[in-house]
Enzyme design. Structure first.
Site, mmCIF file in Angstrom:
data_model
loop_
_atom_site.group_PDB
_atom_site.id
_atom_site.type_symbol
_atom_site.label_atom_id
_atom_site.label_comp_id
_atom_site.label_asym_id
_atom_site.label_seq_id
_atom_site.Cartn_x
_atom_site.Cartn_y
_atom_site.Cartn_z
ATOM 1 N N LYS A 121 0.821 -1.211 0.000
ATOM 2 C CA LYS A 121 0.000 0.000 0.000
ATOM 3 C C LYS A 121 0.854 1.261 0.000
ATOM 4 C CE LYS A 121 -4.176 -2.001 2.025
ATOM 5 N NZ LYS A 121 -5.154 -2.031 3.108
ATOM 6 N N LYS B 194 -6.005 -10.472 -6.858
ATOM 7 C CA LYS B 194 -7.208 -10.591 -6.050
ATOM 8 C C LYS B 194 -8.176 -9.455 -6.375
ATOM 9 C CE LYS B 194 -6.188 -7.868 -1.933
ATOM 10 N NZ LYS B 194 -6.395 -7.671 -0.511
ATOM 11 N N LYS C 222 -10.917 -3.404 -3.870
ATOM 12 C CA LYS C 222 -11.592 -2.137 -4.183
ATOM 13 C C LYS C 222 -10.618 -1.092 -4.681
ATOM 14 C CE LYS C 222 -12.171 -1.623 0.747
ATOM 15 N NZ LYS C 222 -13.167 -2.133 1.656
HETATM 16 P P1 ADP Z 1 -9.957 -4.647 0.908
HETATM 17 O O1 ADP Z 1 -8.941 -5.759 1.088
HETATM 18 O O2 ADP Z 1 -10.728 -4.776 -0.377
HETATM 19 O O3 ADP Z 1 -9.347 -3.303 1.116
HETATM 20 P P2 ADP Z 1 -10.830 -4.917 3.653
HETATM 21 O O4 ADP Z 1 -9.402 -4.675 4.004
HETATM 22 O O5 ADP Z 1 -11.858 -4.112 4.359
HETATM 23 O O6 ADP Z 1 -11.032 -4.805 2.069
HETATM 24 O O7 ADP Z 1 -11.098 -6.447 3.881
HETATM 25 C C1 ADP Z 1 -12.223 -6.965 4.535
HETATM 26 C C2 ADP Z 1 -12.158 -8.472 4.542
HETATM 27 O O8 ADP Z 1 -12.327 -8.952 3.190
HETATM 28 C C3 ADP Z 1 -10.828 -9.053 5.024
HETATM 29 O O9 ADP Z 1 -11.092 -10.198 5.825
HETATM 30 C C4 ADP Z 1 -10.126 -9.455 3.764
HETATM 31 O O10 ADP Z 1 -9.236 -10.523 3.984
HETATM 32 C C5 ADP Z 1 -11.294 -9.875 2.894
HETATM 33 N N1 ADP Z 1 -11.001 -9.769 1.451
HETATM 34 C C6 ADP Z 1 -10.690 -8.642 0.778
HETATM 35 N N2 ADP Z 1 -10.490 -8.888 -0.537
HETATM 36 C C7 ADP Z 1 -10.711 -10.223 -0.696
HETATM 37 C C8 ADP Z 1 -10.680 -11.117 -1.819
HETATM 38 N N3 ADP Z 1 -10.398 -10.683 -3.054
HETATM 39 N N4 ADP Z 1 -10.956 -12.426 -1.620
HETATM 40 C C9 ADP Z 1 -11.250 -12.890 -0.379
HETATM 41 N N5 ADP Z 1 -11.293 -12.109 0.722
HETATM 42 C C10 ADP Z 1 -11.030 -10.798 0.584
HETATM 43 NA NA NA Z 2 -7.765 -6.311 3.248
#
Ligand code: ADP
Ligand code: NA
Length: 330
Positions: free
Chosen positions: A114, A197, A200
């Protein structure tokens, strides 16, 4: 504790959750809420590690909570709250900062990725220490299990190290938690780039399925998902990452095993899988959106639920923090 404790959180950063968040995390949260004493939170403290517009953050926090309820969390069966409503998170976070080595924090790959994208002038110290705040989030509730996606595995290892470090340096205080990562849904891939993966921040608009988008638009994304040049629907993560990703998504939404699905699609081509997945997703997401909307249309009820959740969370968190403060000599 009469049942195992479960704790997890999700960022309110962009309003709508994406399909990776749902399948990797939220679907597990719902499944775990009955057999466990589960605490789930919208992590707004984590959101401000990057700059946020205040009105937008407030709105996104409510939208996130409404989606968790829409996905099937039941405030009678779990504790649902907003992280900033429980000041003990920031308080224990500081204690954990003082127990974490600069070197070990520097090895966190999520931070490295990041911050590399943002550049060092825009990267905050908060982003650097966010895994440490996450450690406090988990240890405050004496969690046994933490349901997350694969990207959180390294943070959970650090959490275990820190729990053990505190327990050894002072006296046994924290439960040493385990990550709960379901192999099949731990890493949902970008529909346009099945080497990455779904995310967002990193996925293109066509590769990212947002749960609150028009289901028709999402159906189109499934239908135009990138696959390989073959035709036989089979599971092979190396040779057929796109098809395998679609099979995993189908399996998680339909409850059928991958083997059953491969048999089901025998003699049919990728288009059949994509079309069926688009229908399956639409059938799930339409009532999800309707339930989410009922909570957004009733702000008083949402406030009531989150207020009760924060009270229940504070009962546990304040006890842990009092013990910790005592042990360190405050
Ligand atoms: P992001 O990773 O999109 O910024 P968050 O950090 O809020 O979102 O993650 C929230 C939850 O979603 C965490 O438990 C993270 O491991 C899971 N997660 C995020 N992206 C994925 C993905 N592509 N596949 C499976 N789990 C995911
Ligand atoms: Na995450």
């Amino acid at each position: 504790k009469d049942r195992p404790r479960v704790l997890s959180g999700i960022q309110p950063t962009s309003g709508s959750f994406h399909l990776g968040n749902y399948l990797g995390a939220v679907q597990q949260w719902v499944a775990l809420q009955d057999a466990n004493d589960a605490f789930y939170m919208v992590v707004d403290l984590h959101a401000i590690t990057v700059e946020q517009d205040p009105a937008q953050l407030r709105e996104n926090t409510r939208i996130s909570a409404a989606q968790l309820l829409g996905a099937g969390l039941d405030p009678e069966r779990c504790t649902l709250f907003v992280q900033s409503h429980v000041p003990e998170h920031a308080q224990l976070g500081w204690v954990m900062n003082c127990l974490t080595g600069f070197g070990e924090a520097s090895r966190m790959t999520q931070f490295k990725d990041k911050s590399a994208k943002q550049g060092s002038d825009r990267t905050t110290v908060g982003l650097f220490t966010y895994p440490v705040l996450q450690i406090a989030d988990i240890l405050l509730y004496q969690a046994d299990l933490v349901p997350v996606g694969e990207d959180q595995r390294q943070h959970l290892e650090l959490t275990r190290d820190l729990a053990e470090r505190f327990n050894t340096r002072y006296e046994p205080t924290f439960t040493v938690p385990k990550a709960h990562i379901l192999k099949e849904t731990a890493k949902i891939l970008d529909l346009q780039d099945p080497t990455a993966k779904m995310s967002k921040s990193a996925s293109s608009a066509k590769g990212l399925v947002n749960l609150l988008d028009d289901p028709k638009a999402s159906a189109k994304k499934f239908k135009s998902a990138v696959t390989d040049t073959g035709t036989v629907v089979s599971y092979d993560e190396e040779e057929k990452p796109g098809v395998s990703n679609l099979l995993r998504i189908h399996s998680a939404l339909s409850g059928q095993s991958i083997e059953q699905l491969v048999a089901h699609f025998e003699g049919r081509m990728y288009g059949a899988l994509k079309t069926e997945l688009a229908e399956l997703f639409t059938e799930w997401v339409t009532p999800f959106q309707a339930r989410t909307r009922t909570y957004l249309d009733d702000p008083a009820e949402l406030d009531r639920v989150l207020g009760l959740g924060a009270e229940k969370a504070r009962e546990v968190a304040s006890q842990t923090l009092a013990t910790v403060y005592d042990r360190i000599g405050f």
